[in-house]
Write a protein that holds these residues in place. Sequence first.
Motif: not given
Length: 367
Positions: A252-260, A292-297, A300-308, A317-321
């Motif tokens: 879904v987010f491979r164009s640049g948003v994916w936190g991974g 296995y699940p990684i919440g951090t990614f 980071w995904t939400f942080h990229v979106l929020a910064m837009k 503050t909301i999504f501390p890197p």
Amino acid sequence: MIAILYGIARRTAKTTKKRSNTLNTTVEKAQQVAARESFQLEHDNLCVICGQRSHVNVIGAVKEHEYENTTAIAFPVIQCQCGHVYLFPRPSISELGRIYPPTYYAFGDDSEEPDSWVLRAVARGRVKALETRLVPFLPQVAGRPLRILDIGCGEGKFLDAIKTLIPEAQTYGLDSSSSALSRAERKGHKIIHGFIGEVEIEPQFFDAVICLHVIEHVARPDQFLNECRNLLQPAGVMLFETPTIDTLAFRVFRSGVWGGYHAPRHWHLFSASSFARLAGKAGLDVKHNETYPIGTFWVWTFHVLAMKWLPRSIADTIFPPKVIVGRRFYDFALLAATSILDSLIKLSSKAAGGMWIIMTHRSAPPQ
Ligand SMILES: [Zn+2]
């Protein structure tokens, strides 16, 4: 029939030309910003999985969003026809000091950590992970304790978890950060300072080698895996963890948003099948592979979106890197919520964001 084949050939030629134009444009943009910043780029387009150089398609571009004042370059993400995903161009080795600033989360800090229930819960999570992913695969050794090496051990938190599970084990940590290593040494682990392949270690010395979220950071994962394999005794096991592009989140987010992407620090992104190919080339068999699940990614995904859409301070503050360090209750709750989200992704699409792999020496010699 000929007309159909001609049509297909023309269409393929057009698509290839369009792909290479897109790649050239994305690379040129990265080069322009790099020139302005005097940032050295490495133009190595070798696919470490299939050995090809030209079978690539640009699928996105990724920018630093976690730390300020590192680089503003949008690094092109390319995918080989074999499926392997990597950065091209990527930062040069000479820029490691810039992309891993002193505040980088994995370096830790010198302050003694407060003994809080949050940190105890995080430490219990590490013990639980190794109890599932490493202990059942460990070889039996007679007459001496198990020797276990953590490559990229940082402060030795996973070595602490091993000691909790197997108190008699001899634990070794290898890292390039002397400050992190001195904290590991204070906790009783043996330490090796430097980079794998550059430090002298007795071949086939270890019964287990663990390497968690390191291989995606290195320039040549094939050579890196070879070096790790050489340290392993014939009956030993290796446990690796790395992000996986098998997850729905990547698609879904491979164009640049994916936190991974952890941009621009993850240079190679693997699938289960590309990793198995890499292991085979290094003379290793994959015995087990599971996501296995990684919440951090997701943070980071939400942080990229929020910064837009939001000012940086609010996004931070909301999504501390640096949520991964997990010192506050808010960080813990955010990681718990995003880990649940990634678990749901795994339930619905078979793959979460992280992948753990158990490898042993290949029964047949490598080709
Ligand atoms: Zn390839």
